[in-house]
Design an enzyme around this catalytic site. Structure first.
Site, PDB file in Angstrom:
ATOM      1  N   SER A  75       1.292  -1.230  -0.215  1.00  0.00           N
ATOM      2  CA  SER A  75       0.061  -0.622   0.038  1.00  0.00           C
ATOM      3  C   SER A  75       0.625   1.206  -0.071  1.00  0.00           C
ATOM      4  CB  SER A  75      -0.862   0.346   1.080  1.00  0.00           C
ATOM      5  OG  SER A  75       0.148   0.020   2.564  1.00  0.00           O
ATOM      6  N   LYS A  76      -0.192   2.090  -0.118  1.00  0.00           N
ATOM      7  CA  LYS A  76       1.039   3.836  -0.129  1.00  0.00           C
ATOM      8  C   LYS A  76       1.688   3.426   1.307  1.00  0.00           C
ATOM      9  CE  LYS A  76      -2.424   5.451  -3.899  1.00  0.00           C
ATOM     10  NZ  LYS A  76      -2.827   5.819  -4.321  1.00  0.00           N
ATOM     11  N   ARG A  77       0.596   3.514   2.120  1.00  0.00           N
ATOM     12  CA  ARG A  77       1.354   4.097   3.585  1.00  0.00           C
ATOM     13  C   ARG A  77       2.854   2.584   3.876  1.00  0.00           C
ATOM     14  NH1 ARG A  77      -1.694   2.416   7.835  1.00  0.00           N
ATOM     15  NH2 ARG A  77      -3.329   2.654   6.376  1.00  0.00           N
TER      16      ARG A  77
END
Ligand code: GLU
Length: 469
Positions: free
Chosen positions: A239-241
């Protein structure tokens, strides 16, 4: 006659394109190119609330940079609302859809009721008795006909489900836009898509979709479900995180599009051999959906660096020079092309991505302040006394002074120096390297000195000499 292969990438413009998304696009593109078919790009912009400004252009730019080019105009679902409306009326006409004007509170009651009865929520068990005639602006719900399904997924293999997973779902929303569940089926049919290649998150919905394909009387395409790209730890979806980068950041960092394509293609696919480095043409020839792995593929940024380095090493110096144009340190501004080419030729072996160029080459263009700490922090050099260090630097300067600075002669002089001083290369060469480059590592020493040239090399050894106190 078999149908022309037509695949599509259907992103929602809800943010930047990252590695997972672009891998889906690549697989769909490879399938189309291999079959001399067509690859389409369809922007799925029916959820206005989730839309992020600029992301459509970002998707287009990212694919363009990677050479994953659509073969037709870029389609946009918001331009196609009439078609969904027409299909909605058809389903109403055939009794396979009904207006659902219930308020959110009423729908919550249904959910609560199902929860209280400890049953999965099935809207088909709560159909309204007398729904109003549907018109645009009212939610429209599919009227399902639950049954068993068995189907083959080109990646996941043989799959089957029971009737409990088939339910009534919303086709059209009150804002006049269709849902993804409805629009993509209408579009895939209208665009004659032969292979629906998409991420795992839609797998559980396939039985619902199969029911809708039947209601619409349209042919079911081949499904190919791609497992998630997992984060570096291998446990969670990337994920972007946890570091999923915007694809265009790789361009900024000086990755080659061909290397990223190679990396993405081998994220969950191999050709059955040990081969890891593929040209795009090889990928088109060899790619095979049936060899895509069923489990998540781990995203390893170090592997991408390694692979990009391998692609950089394959470039001719001319090509590398062209690619490197925007990545030089600012100190290289006035340097001439011949010198820059020689520098590039030296660092090509170790370059992983072009944004490393300033760090790796700055010392070729500017005299950095002589830093004696590089010596006092060096494992072997720190054992030498100041006078030993000074003597070694003086001997080095004197030996190199007589060189013509060709690489061969430098190499001879350096070897002579080893004999004369009785030092190991790890000591003597490290000292000369640190003095002349202000860096603990650099390309091969004689080659580095040959490029730096006499004046710079001797000047720097003297500068270090005066700092060693
Ligand atoms: N719009 C969907 C998404 O972005 C596309 C899924 C599909 O390829 O059908 O996830």
């Amino acid at each position: 006659m078999s149908k022309v292969t037509r695949t599509r990438f259907a992103p929602s413009p809800t943010g930047f394109l990252h590695v997972g998304g672009v891998r889906t696009a690549l697989f769909a593109w490879l399938v189309a190119k291999q079959a001399n078919g067509k690859f389409l790009l369809r922007i799925e912009d029916t959820d206005k609330a989730r839309e992020v400004k600029g992301s459509e252009q970002h998707i287009i730019d990212s694919l363009k940079w990677l050479g994953i080019n659509p073969d037709e105009e870029v389609y946009k679902q918001s331009d196609r609302l009439e078609l969904y409306e027409k299909k909605a009326y058809e389903l109403v006409g055939s009794g396979r859809a009904y207006a659902d004007n219930r308020t959110p509170a009423e729908l919550d009651e249904i959910r609560n009721d199902a929860v209280a009865k400890k049953r999965p929520i099935l809207f088909r068990e709560y159909r309204p008795d007398n729904p109003p005639a549907w018109k645009k602006g009212m939610p429209l719900r599919f009227k399902s006909e639950p049954k068993d399904y068995a189907w083959t997924d080109a990646v996941m293999g043989q799959l089957n489900t029971g009737p409990e997973v088939v339910d009534d779902f919303i086709l059209m929303k009150s804002d006049g836009f269709p849902t993804y569940n409805f629009a993509h089926i209408v579009d895939d049919d209208d665009m004659e898509i032969t292979h629906v290649i998409r991420s795992q998150e839609f797998l559980a919905s396939v039985p619902k979709y199969l029911n809708l394909y039947e209601a619409l009387g349209v042919q079911v395409p081949i499904f190919a479900t791609l497992p998630y790209v997992m984060g570096d730890d291998g446990h969670k979806k990337l994920s972007k995180r946890d570091g999923a980068k915007d694809v265009l950041e790789y361009r900024t960092d000086g990755y080659l599009p061909d290397a990223l394509v190679n990396f993405l293609a081998t994220l969950g696919w191999n050709d059955g051999t040990e081969q890891e480095i593929f040209t795009t043409a090889e990928l088109i020839a060899k790619f095979d959906l049936s060899r895509v792995q069923k489990s998540g593929a781990k995203f390893d940024p170090r592997r991408l660096e390694w692979m990009n380095g391998a692609h950089l090493r394959k470039l001719s110096l001319d090509e590398l020079y062209k690619r490197a144009e925007d990545f030089w340190p600012k100190e290289a501004e006035k340097a001439d092309e011949t010198y820059k080419r020689r520098v590039l030729g030296l660092v090509q072996e170790r370059l992983k991505y072009l944004a490393e160029l300033p760090e790796l080459t700055k010392f070729f263009f500017v005299d950095l302040p002589a830093d004696p700490n590089l010596i006092s922090n060096h494992k072997q050099l720190k054992k030498l006394s100041t006078s030993e260090l000074k003597k070694l630097l003086e001997q080095s300067r004197d030996a190199l002074k007589d060189s013509d600075f060709s690489q061969r002669d430098l190499s001879d002089k350096l070897n002579g120096l080893l004999e004369k001083t009785g030092q190991k290369p790890a000591v003597l060469f490290s000292l000369i390297r640190i003095a002349t480059t202000q860096a603990p590592a650099s390309p091969e020493l004689s080659a580095t000195l040959a490029v730096l040239g006499r004046d710079r090399s001797l000047y720097r050894i003297d500068a270090m000499l005066s700092e060693v106190k």
